[in-house]
Design a protein around this motif. Structure first.
Motif: not given
Length: 128
Positions: A88-109
């Motif tokens: 599941w760790e890789s699922v979370m990693y992939d999901a966050f990197t996929l939505i990164a273009p739609f997040l503002k600078n400084g967003s963090k997981i």
């Protein structure tokens, strides 16, 4: 047997609709190889049509008791502890990197699995 995770999300959303569409597409594209526990999610009142529920599905083990906090400035805070498969760790990693273009600078997981931790921070639509 699985892993225990603690997850902290601090997001500022630039495009919520794009985040929802991207995460829904990930679920559709991964349906053959990843069990998102959508039946359980539905029983718990979670759906795939809004960002709050998708955050719970991807980053919280479908725990509706742990809900994202939304703020007026498009910020979201979310904290969850849950059990899931080691993969599941890789699922979370992939999901966050996929939505990164739609997040503002400084967003963090920040993710704390059984051992160690990792975090990603968004800068110019990419994860660092």
């Amino acid at each position: 047997m699985g892993a225990c995770y603690s997850v902290a999300l601090n997001l500022t959303i630039a495009d919520e609709k794009a985040c929802v569409e991207t995460l829904c597409n990930k679920i559709k594209n991964d349906s053959e190889k990843v069990n998102y526990n959508l039946e359980l999610a539905e029983k718990l009142g979670l759906s795939t049509d809004n960002l709050a529920d998708l955050i719970c599905i991807f980053f919280g083990g479908c725990k509706p008791s742990s809900r994202p906090r939304f703020f007026e400035d498009n910020r979201i805070e979310y904290y969850s502890d849950f059990d899931a498969s080691y993969g599941w760790e890789s699922v979370m990693y992939d999901a966050f990197t996929l939505i990164a273009p739609f997040l503002k600078n400084g967003s963090k997981i920040s993710v704390y699995p059984d051992e160690g931790y990792w975090n990603l921070i968004v800068e110019n639509g990419k994860c660092k």
